[in-house]
Enzyme design. Sequence first.
Site, PDB file in Angstrom:
ATOM      1  N   GLY A  33       0.801  -1.239  -0.069  1.00  0.00           N
ATOM      2  CA  GLY A  33      -0.071   0.092   0.098  1.00  0.00           C
ATOM      3  C   GLY A  33       0.931   1.269   0.141  1.00  0.00           C
ATOM      4  N   SER A  34       0.491   2.289   0.654  1.00  0.00           N
ATOM      5  CA  SER A  34       1.150   3.565   0.770  1.00  0.00           C
ATOM      6  C   SER A  34       2.511   3.624   1.310  1.00  0.00           C
ATOM      7  CB  SER A  34       0.148   4.530   1.404  1.00  0.00           C
ATOM      8  OG  SER A  34      -1.114   4.599   0.761  1.00  0.00           O
ATOM      9  N   THR A  35       2.839   2.468   2.040  1.00  0.00           N
ATOM     10  CA  THR A  35       4.341   2.640   2.346  1.00  0.00           C
ATOM     11  C   THR A  35       5.299   2.570   1.279  1.00  0.00           C
ATOM     12  OG1 THR A  35       4.079   0.521   3.082  1.00  0.00           O
ATOM     13  CG2 THR A  35       3.817   2.024   4.813  1.00  0.00           C
ATOM     14  N   LEU A  36       4.933   2.153   0.130  1.00  0.00           N
ATOM     15  CA  LEU A  36       5.586   2.129  -1.128  1.00  0.00           C
ATOM     16  C   LEU A  36       5.716   3.407  -1.798  1.00  0.00           C
ATOM     17  CD1 LEU A  36       7.351  -0.044  -2.694  1.00  0.00           C
ATOM     18  CD2 LEU A  36       5.313  -0.365  -4.105  1.00  0.00           C
TER      19      LEU A  36
ATOM     20  N   SER B 207      -0.650  11.283   1.180  1.00  0.00           N
ATOM     21  CA  SER B 207      -0.901   9.762   0.800  1.00  0.00           C
ATOM     22  C   SER B 207      -1.877   9.801  -0.236  1.00  0.00           C
ATOM     23  CB  SER B 207      -1.379   8.936   1.740  1.00  0.00           C
ATOM     24  OG  SER B 207      -0.809   7.502   1.532  1.00  0.00           O
TER      25      SER B 207
END
Length: 503
Positions: free
Chosen positions: A235-238, A290
């Site tokens: 998800g958004s951590t990438l 994000s």
Amino acid sequence: MSSPRGRIVDRNGVPLAISVPAITFFVDPLFWRPENADLLKPIISRERYFRLKGNLKGRYFPVAKKVDLENANEIIEKDIPGLFWVKEYKRFYPHGELMPQVLGFCDIDDRGLSGLEYLWDFLLYTPPEMLTVTKDASGKIINFPTYSDRSWDGSRKGEVRLTIDSRVQHVVEKYLRKAFELHHADWAAAVLINPKTGEILASSSFPDFDPNIRKTFLRSESLRNNVISRVYEPGSTLKPVMMGIALTEGKASPQKDHFYCTGKIRVADTTIHDVKPHGSLDLEGVIINSCNIGMATIGMRLDPKKTYNHLIRFGFGMKTGIELPGEEKGLLNTPELWRGSVPANVAIGQGIGVTPLQLARAIAAIANGGYIVKPFIVKEAVTPEGEVVYRGKPERLGQVISTETSRWLKTAMENVVKRGTGQAVYRKDTRIAGKTGTAQVARGGVYQKGVFVSSFVGFWPVDDPENLLLVVIGYPKGREYFGSVVAAPVFRDVMEEILKISK
């Protein structure tokens, strides 16, 4: 009789796995009286009890293997005719449930079966030694002076020394366990790494088990080391990684790019949604908020082949090579399969499978100025003779983004903590950079309603990071599932205790 197995210790020499004295009991049926079976009930199974109550044949019958000294001495003091014993060793883990998937465990004969115990078995394991004994007329064993030689005191044995700091490991596990239980999650993982050197300072996985208690091994999921073996969509951590690729390829510009987020966007045959309409955003605002819409737009600008190659250089789709068994390589489809909305999905952390360690290493490249480092958990391995046969060392595998790009991303991630989705970890006295993640879970090619992976990754201090922590909570139950609410508090609590330890 068994010989002592080598120790596993942390970076400060604190024992994590040791061999301790134990007693193995057996009977000689020639001297055994069945009515004495009642005296052995504290150390034997029900099946063994009924066997001892019956008629035994031969001259040897095993009673109980590797009984701890306290219980064994109670039996020895009873001086039961026909019962004999020998001194042995058994594996013991002083900290119980502390990182059991990393340490692993041994079988009843002290051969390594999983984790570091398995990988370094060739160094830690010593074959059993022969023991010659003589009995007197009553059947009692006569001990010779050589009986208490080095085989019993355990003076010669190999040793594996880790990069783990057991103090920090206790902190990570305390708060990860708390979140795992509070949110009734299916699984959880956390890894703390020095982003400059690649040293693993802590590694935690839940559900867990106690390597001292074999019945806790029954749940197979407890044996899995989620840090290296769990593959999930980040998800958004990438997004910081994908933004770094876009900046490197010249497909995103901090000076020129502006986006208008309405909360959804149609890409090929898919509609990509956002948590809410963000309105007008610059490039940094996309990271701070994000924003899926902004990242999806950038993703469609990127050439799939070049993006794929960048992701490979970041270490996705391959094993990191850490000194642990069972590592997965993740899932990264070749660019020929990047059709339709796939480039947009990858840009927001979907359609790619990573392990927590892979993601932590990739974010470490942002923290350390742009370099991919090789993670390692073994500081050195030493033979019984004192020879160092392996030494872990910092190793840069290449530069994946420029120092300038790294600096821009660090600033953007610091602003995530100051005024974006990561404000839960903000501290006035410490500069922290971070990124939240809330990923849906796909099963059978369809994203499941109400099933999420919540995560937070961050590093500190921003100007010269020495700690990078990734927290991942898999499938939390209940109303809370955003990474900012589920995972970020774990990061905050761990960081605050580490700051106290380091003072």
